[in-house]
Enzyme design. Structure first.
Site, PDB file in Angstrom:
ATOM      1  N   ASP A   1      52.390  47.102  37.083  1.00 42.14           N
ATOM      2  CA  ASP A   1      52.170  46.132  36.044  1.00 42.14           C
ATOM      3  C   ASP A   1      53.185  45.840  35.281  1.00 42.14           C
ATOM      4  OD1 ASP A   1      48.849  46.973  36.062  1.00 42.14           O
ATOM      5  OD2 ASP A   1      49.950  48.915  36.146  1.00 42.14           O
TER       6      ASP A   1
ATOM      7  N   HIS B   1      48.291  51.950  44.091  1.00 37.46           N
ATOM      8  CA  HIS B   1      47.696  51.662  42.663  1.00 37.46           C
ATOM      9  C   HIS B   1      48.989  52.503  41.722  1.00 37.46           C
ATOM     10  CE1 HIS B   1      45.094  52.094  39.321  1.00 37.46           C
ATOM     11  NE2 HIS B   1      45.351  50.548  39.342  1.00 37.46           N
ATOM     12  N   ARG B   2      49.561  51.627  41.148  1.00 41.54           N
ATOM     13  CA  ARG B   2      50.747  51.846  40.070  1.00 41.54           C
ATOM     14  C   ARG B   2      51.662  52.977  40.843  1.00 41.54           C
ATOM     15  NH1 ARG B   2      46.841  53.478  34.899  1.00 41.54           N
ATOM     16  NH2 ARG B   2      45.441  51.780  35.346  1.00 41.54           N
TER      17      ARG B   2
ATOM     18  N   HIS C   1      51.737  50.169  32.275  1.00 36.19           N
ATOM     19  CA  HIS C   1      50.137  49.610  32.335  1.00 36.19           C
ATOM     20  C   HIS C   1      49.634  49.326  31.092  1.00 36.19           C
ATOM     21  CE1 HIS C   1      45.878  50.023  32.477  1.00 36.19           C
ATOM     22  NE2 HIS C   1      46.205  49.440  33.504  1.00 36.19           N
TER      23      HIS C   1
ATOM     24  N   LYS D   1      50.395  41.593  33.112  1.00 34.75           N
ATOM     25  CA  LYS D   1      49.301  42.416  32.327  1.00 34.75           C
ATOM     26  C   LYS D   1      48.395  41.778  31.331  1.00 34.75           C
ATOM     27  CE  LYS D   1      47.108  45.798  33.081  1.00 34.75           C
ATOM     28  NZ  LYS D   1      46.286  46.043  33.900  1.00 34.75           N
TER      29      LYS D   1
ATOM     30  N   GLU E   1      51.275  42.902  39.092  1.00 34.89           N
ATOM     31  CA  GLU E   1      50.121  42.331  38.088  1.00 34.89           C
ATOM     32  C   GLU E   1      50.798  41.985  36.720  1.00 34.89           C
ATOM     33  OE1 GLU E   1      46.734  44.972  37.314  1.00 34.89           O
ATOM     34  OE2 GLU E   1      46.108  43.741  35.717  1.00 34.89           O
TER      35      GLU E   1
ATOM     36  N   GLU F   1      51.500  48.475  44.214  1.00 30.76           N
ATOM     37  CA  GLU F   1      50.910  47.779  42.822  1.00 30.76           C
ATOM     38  C   GLU F   1      51.416  48.274  41.637  1.00 30.76           C
ATOM     39  OE1 GLU F   1      47.995  46.631  39.638  1.00 30.76           O
ATOM     40  OE2 GLU F   1      48.868  48.594  40.129  1.00 30.76           O
TER      41      GLU F   1
ATOM     42  N   ASP G   1      44.943  55.158  44.289  1.00 30.70           N
ATOM     43  CA  ASP G   1      45.983  56.086  43.781  1.00 30.70           C
ATOM     44  C   ASP G   1      46.410  56.977  44.722  1.00 30.70           C
ATOM     45  OD1 ASP G   1      45.249  54.919  41.524  1.00 30.70           O
ATOM     46  OD2 ASP G   1      44.447  56.797  40.317  1.00 30.70           O
TER      47      ASP G   1
END
Ligand code: G3P
Ligand code: CA
Length: 290
Positions: A72, A43-44, A85, A146, A144, A70, A287
Site C-alpha cells: 500500500d 498480501h502486504r 497500510h 491507498k 495499491e 502486494e 497473507d
C-alpha cells in the site's frame, strides 16, 4: 514365539504404509492441482509470517515463490511516497498520529516490527523507492494506491516512479512464457499492476500509464456491480480484484466474459483457497503465500 515377532512387526509396518498411501491419495484428491497460470499475491508481503509491508515480509514472499508482492502506498507530509497500510502509524509502529503528519525521513526512522517476533523487531517503514529498487524486475508488484482523496496527485507521483523503473523492466529478460528468466513466475510482462478502490484513481492511472495493467478493487460497498459499472471498469482495467466472501460463479463468469481476470482477496485458509480455485478465479491475495 520369537520367530513370529518379525512377521508381526512387518505386518504392522505394511498396514502403516498402506494407511499412509491412502491418506496421501485422499489429500491429493481433495486438493486438485493449482490451475495453470494461477497467481499468488503476497498480501502486504508474506504478512502472515513477518510484519506487514516491511522488507522482511517482501523477502519472505519472494523466498516462498509468490508471483507478486502486494503493498500500500500513501504520501508523507513532504509528499513522498511511503509504504504503509493504515492512514495512521498507531497500529504498526511505536508512534502515533497520521501518516501525513510525518516527513518521509521521520517515517523511515520508525520501527514497523512492533507486532512481530524479536527477529523482525528492527524492520522499518519503507519508501516506495526502497521497494521498487529492491524488487522491480525480480518479483511482480501489486501496488495499491491507498487514499487518492486524501492525497491529491498521488497517481502522478506513482506513475513518475513506475516510469523510471520501467526502463529497468524493459531490460529484464523474459523467457517467452511470461516469466522473468531465473526469477520464477511473474505472469505479466512488466510485472507491475496498480490497484485502488477508487475508480477515478484507477482510471487516472490507466490514462497516465496505459501499458501498465490496472486492477479495480471491489469491496462490499461496491457490490453488487451493475452490468454498466462492470462494462465501464473492464473497458480499461485488466483485473477485477474482488473480496472473496462475495464472489460466486456468476460474477467470475461475468468478468471472464469480458475477457478480464478476477483475483480474490484476502484468502487466509485452505477452505477459502479451494473454493476460489473451484470458482475459477485467476489468483488470490493471501497473507500466507507458498
Ligand atoms: O489487495 C487487496 C487488499 O489489499 C485490500 O485490502 O485493506 O488489505 O489494503 P487492504
Ligand atoms: Ca492493500
Amino acid at each position: 514365539m520369537e520367530r513370529r515377532k518379525p512377521a508381526y512387526i512387518w505386518r504392522r509396518i505394511g498396514l502403516l504404509l498402506l494407511a499412509l498411501c491412502c491418506a496421501t491419495l485422499f489429500v491429493s484428491a481433495s486438493n486438485p492441482n493449482t490451475p495453470e497460470g494461477f497467481l499468488i499475491f503476497a498480501h502486504r508481503g508474506a504478512s502472515g509470517y513477518a510484519p506487514e509491508n516491511t522488507m522482511a515480509a517482501f523477502e519472505e514472499a519472494e523466498k516462498l515463490g509468490s508471483d507478486f508482492i502486494e503493498f500500500d502506498v500513501q504520501l508523507s507530509k513532504d509528499e513522498e511516497l511511503v509504504v504503509i497500510h493504515d492512514d495512521t502509524v498507531d497500529r504498526t509502529t511505536e508512534h502515533s498520529g497520521s501518516v501525513d503528519e510525518y516527513t518521509l525521513n521521520e517515517l523511515e526512522g520508525m520501527k514497523a516490527g512492533s507486532e512481530a517476533s524479536a527477529d523482525d523487531a528492527d524492520e522499518k517503514i519503507l519508501s516506495f523507492h526502497d521497494v521498487m529498487d529492491r524488487f522491480a524486475g525480480k518479483i511482480g508488484m501489486l501496488i495499491e494506491i491507498k487514499d487518492s482523496k486524501l492525497f491529491p496527485g498521488i497517481e502522478e507521483k506513482v506513475a513518475d516512479v513506475v516510469r523510471r523503473y520501467e526502463l529497468r523492466l524493459n531490460h529484464t529478460e523474459f523467457d517467452g512464457k511470461g516469466r522473468i528468466k531465473g526469477m520464477g513466475k511473474v505472469k505479466n510482462s512488466a510485472g507491475i499492476i496498480i490497484q485502488s478502490y477508487d475508480f477515478d484513481s484507477t482510471r487516472r492511472i490507466h490514462d497516465l500509464l496505459p501499458d501498465i495493467p490496472v486492477a479495480a478493487l471491489i469491496h462490499e460497498d461496491q457490490h453488487p456491480l451493475s452490468n454498466e459499472t462492470l462494462d465501464e471498469l473492464t473497458s480499461y482495467a485488466a483485473y477485477i480484484n474482488y473480496t472473496h466472501e462475495l464472489l460466486d460463479e456468476k460474477i467470475v463468469q461475468a468478468i471472464h466474459d469480458r475477457n478480464r481476470k478476477v483475483i480474490a482477496w484476502t484468502i487466509q485458509n485452505d477452505g477459502d483457497m479451494e473454493r476460489m480455485k473451484k470458482l475459477g478465479v485467476d489468483g488470490v491475495i493471501t497473507d500466507y503465500p507458498g
